[in-house]
Enzyme design. Sequence first.
Site, PDB file in Angstrom:
ATOM      1  N   LYS A 155      62.375  25.228  61.869  1.00 49.94           N
ATOM      2  CA  LYS A 155      61.034  25.017  61.330  1.00 49.94           C
ATOM      3  C   LYS A 155      61.060  25.204  59.825  1.00 49.94           C
ATOM      4  CE  LYS A 155      56.331  26.914  61.293  1.00 49.94           C
ATOM      5  NZ  LYS A 155      55.378  27.883  61.842  1.00 49.94           N
ATOM      6  N   GLU A 221      44.605  35.033  58.807  1.00 53.42           N
ATOM      7  CA  GLU A 221      45.812  35.583  59.437  1.00 53.42           C
ATOM      8  C   GLU A 221      46.150  36.990  58.953  1.00 53.42           C
ATOM      9  OE1 GLU A 221      50.437  34.293  60.444  1.00 53.42           O
ATOM     10  OE2 GLU A 221      49.152  32.968  59.250  1.00 53.42           O
TER      11      GLU A 221
END
Length: 422
Positions: A155, A221
Amino acid sequence: MTSSISMPASAALPAVNAGQLLKQYTPESAFFFASPTRTLLAQGVHDMILEPNGADQGDRLADRVTRVLAAASRAGAGQGLPMVVGAVPFNSTSPAHLIVPRTIQSAGPLNHTSESPRAHLPIAIQELRQVPEPRDYVRGVETAVGLMRSEVLSKVVLSRMLEMVLREPVDLRLVLQRLSQQNRNGYTFAANLSDPTAGLSGAERGVAMSRARTLLGASPELLLSRSGLRVIANPLAGSAVRSPDPDEDRRRAIALLASEKDRHEHAIVVDAVAAALRPFCRRLSVPDEPSLTQTPTLWHLSSRLTGELRDLSISSMKLATALHPTPAVCGYPTDRARDAIEAIERFDRGFFTGLVGWSDASGDGEWAVVIRCADVAGRALRLYAGAGIVIGSSGEHELAETTAKLGTMLNALGLDRAPERA
């Protein structure tokens, strides 16, 4: 770098409610932070910590914070627990901007039933530049997917930046108010990144304030919170743009939860966060399945990890630097993802995808991921957004996701959406 003064460090001021703290915020304030559990307003600078935060220097930064807070405790005995507040950048070789403020005011979470900020006219943009251009961002995503097919890379997170010059300076307090109203379950922040000007007067202070710089945003977050032995991490990875149509919005949420690609991206992040926390924890609970969380512009896959630390010597700052950067903002493996970012993005993220928050002398603290943010200096702004790229990612889809993420700051500024072209 250290700048000491005679006033006790982090002296506690009389308690007020969170709404009053938001109203008391000014561009000269050192730090504002509102989370689902508390609201902080810091003024003045007692001490500064400007240290790199690299993987080989994370312990050094955490140890420096511990030493500075211990010294501040001795300097301000009886004034409450001193606190470090501020931001840590994404780049491992760039310095953090952490301070021990002269005064701290603390209250509970913001009460969002209070009146909304006053209406204002949309801002007027004098100059605008997109870095990279949308078509180049799409190509960058395609390049990243190609790297994953040929290298050991699972990723990588690729970002975009909007550079704007406005006709008038940003009203920071108004934007902060709008951010807190629009993102009620997130972490609203304003970190003053300017050099301290205490002690300057006249023309010197005027010149210093002309270079004022603020990191402003509303992150959904939580990287890490610590309260005593209890630790919480809440990584987000895997997103879907929301729809104004309730039925379509619900369909997109259900599709996100079932998406093999997004669940794979999320699992990479959760596994990495759990692996980083386990050495510090006696017990660690990791959800078997992600859940859904939402902002006004996006659905996210979310996992809330909870743990019990081995001992109280492990501070929130130490945990935060051990986790940073997670694959949610960098990629995996970290070193290869950093190399890909450097090769493809071609701009310095600064504090974007870094950390913002606080840690006190007991080791407790909260650190949010610096996303949905802007770096503001007078009339000049830089807005950022990124997306996680894995095998199966589409350049056009990731471009749309980053455009939606830019919407948080654009809406707070009075703009409806990101422009298609510069």
